[in-house]
Design an enzyme around this catalytic site. Structure first.
Site, PDB file in Angstrom:
ATOM      1  N   ARG A   1      -7.527   3.341  16.505  1.00 15.70           N
ATOM      2  CA  ARG A   1      -7.534   2.281  17.521  1.00 15.70           C
ATOM      3  C   ARG A   1      -6.836   1.007  17.078  1.00 15.70           C
ATOM      4  NH1 ARG A   1     -11.245   5.677  18.402  1.00 15.70           N
ATOM      5  NH2 ARG A   1     -11.301   5.615  16.150  1.00 15.70           N
ATOM      6  N   THR A   2      -7.224   0.491  15.915  1.00 16.02           N
ATOM      7  CA  THR A   2      -6.734  -0.832  15.529  1.00 16.02           C
ATOM      8  C   THR A   2      -5.227  -0.786  15.325  1.00 16.02           C
ATOM      9  OG1 THR A   2      -8.848  -1.113  14.429  1.00 16.02           O
ATOM     10  CG2 THR A   2      -7.166  -2.743  13.947  1.00 16.02           C
TER      11      THR A   2
ATOM     12  N   HIS B   1     -14.173  -7.640  10.546  1.00 16.55           N
ATOM     13  CA  HIS B   1     -13.175  -7.006  11.414  1.00 16.55           C
ATOM     14  C   HIS B   1     -13.078  -7.911  12.656  1.00 16.55           C
ATOM     15  CE1 HIS B   1     -10.716  -4.123  13.350  1.00 16.55           C
ATOM     16  NE2 HIS B   1     -11.448  -3.031  13.238  1.00 16.55           N
TER      17      HIS B   1
ATOM     18  N   LYS C   1       2.800   3.586  -7.004  1.00 14.92           N
ATOM     19  CA  LYS C   1       3.397   3.304  -8.319  1.00 14.92           C
ATOM     20  C   LYS C   1       2.674   2.159  -9.015  1.00 14.92           C
ATOM     21  CE  LYS C   1       7.831   4.333  -6.197  1.00 14.92           C
ATOM     22  NZ  LYS C   1       9.010   3.637  -5.635  1.00 14.92           N
TER      23      LYS C   1
ATOM     24  N   ARG D   1      -5.255  -3.756   6.869  1.00 15.49           N
ATOM     25  CA  ARG D   1      -6.553  -3.089   6.674  1.00 15.49           C
ATOM     26  C   ARG D   1      -6.593  -2.592   5.242  1.00 15.49           C
ATOM     27  NH1 ARG D   1      -9.569   1.187  10.470  1.00 15.49           N
ATOM     28  NH2 ARG D   1      -9.876  -0.776  11.580  1.00 15.49           N
TER      29      ARG D   1
END
Ligand code: CP
Length: 309
Positions: free
Chosen positions: A53-54, A131, A82, A103
């Site tokens: 969704r986000t 959030h 890396k 995120r």
């Protein structure tokens, strides 16, 4: 709203929330009016954790404003593998994009990353932290479904310890003087830091281990998933999984106007039989992510443009 970055819901005053929600409602009513508004803008997507969704609603939002995305892609296909640090990664990608959406599994990562960049950075979930854009779309949905945000009695049920959407929502609901009932097993109660914030804000809060006694009082029931991925011990998760589910029988004691919400994804917290009832607002809630994130991006990009001039 006059913030450079959005890293925690604690930044959001009542005026900020209302400004974003009002702008989102304008955009939802007339999306054609903003079709080319940010035609030259690129949004950098940095998702170090899974998202449907986000990530997709931010991508839809910038595209519906006329812009586009540059996407870091999966961690496995990036130079994070890396050993590149988050600070270096955001410093590089701010040179490719006009705003960043991050995120990350580490609580506090968005705040740290925001200190290394000049373009607006939006926290799309930092571990069990916050959030904030989920809260904006939650409040937009609540405002539409419950006919306003004042004087609401809200039940928040499930994983209150690890659920970042809960931490953000609980903080911002204090601006609207909501009565908040938290329902969870003892082991998944709100973290002490969130309880402290609520206490400092003078929030009207009660904690419960079962829903039954308070269900008839609720205007909104916000159900959350038990966050399996954040449990240090799988056995601890198994001991709780399957509790705190609702079905048609559970809701027999609820008000006819109850608004049932969930940030999604759900596992088994809400029985599918509820999906077709008037209680269910969770799919509409996910869809509201687009106008709300369009409004937020519009405001942050406008602020950034103003700062350049
Ligand atoms: N509600 C939410 O954050 O969903 P995603 O994890 O799919 O982005």
């Amino acid at each position: 709203m006059r913030h450079e970055h959005l890293v925690t819901a604690k930044q959001l005053s009542r005026d900020d929330v209302e400004a974003v929600l009002d702008r989102a409602a304008e955009i939802a009513a007339n999306p054609a009016a903003v079709r080319e508004r940010h035609a030259d803008k690129l949004l950098g997507l940095l998702f170090f954790e899974p998202s449907t969704r986000t990530k997709m609603s931010f991508e839809t939002a910038i595209k519906r404003l006329g812009g586009d995305v540059v996407d870091m892609g999966s961690v496995d296909s990036s130079s994070v593998k890396k050993g590149e640090s988050l600070a270096d990664t955001v410093r590089v990608i701010e040179g490719y994009a006009d705003a960043l959406v991050l995120r990350h599994p580490q609580e506090g990562s968005a705040r740290m990353a925001s200190e290394f960049v000049d373009v607006p950075l939006v926290n799309a979930g930092d571990g069990a932290g916050h959030h904030p854009t989920q809260t904006l779309l939650d409040l937009y949905t609540m405002r539409e479904a419950a006919d306003g945000l004042d004087d609401l009695t809200v039940g928040i049920m499930g994983d209150l310890k690890y659920g970042r959407t809960v931490h953000s929502l609980a903080n911002v609901l204090t601006n609207f003087d909501a009565r908040q009932h938290f329902v969870s097993p003892e082991s998944l109660k709100l973290p002490r830091s969130v309880r402290y914030d609520l206490h400092e804000a003078g929030a009207k809060v009660r904690q419960h281990t079962d829903l039954e006694t308070i269900l008839p009082e609720l205007d909104v029931l916000y159900v959350t998933r038990i966050q399996r991925e954040r449990f240090p011990d799988e056995n601890e998760y198994r001991a709780i999984a399957g509790e705190y589910q609702i079905d048609a029988d559970t809701l027999e004691q609820a008000s006819d106007d109850l608004v049932v919400m969930h940030p999604l994804p759900r596992v088994d917290e809400i029985a599918p039989e509820i999906d077709e009832t008037d209680y269910a607002h969770y799919f509409e809630q996910a869809h509201n992510g687009v106008p709300v994130r369009m409004a937020l991006l519009d405001m942050l990009l406008e602020n950034a443009r103003g700062d350049e001039e």
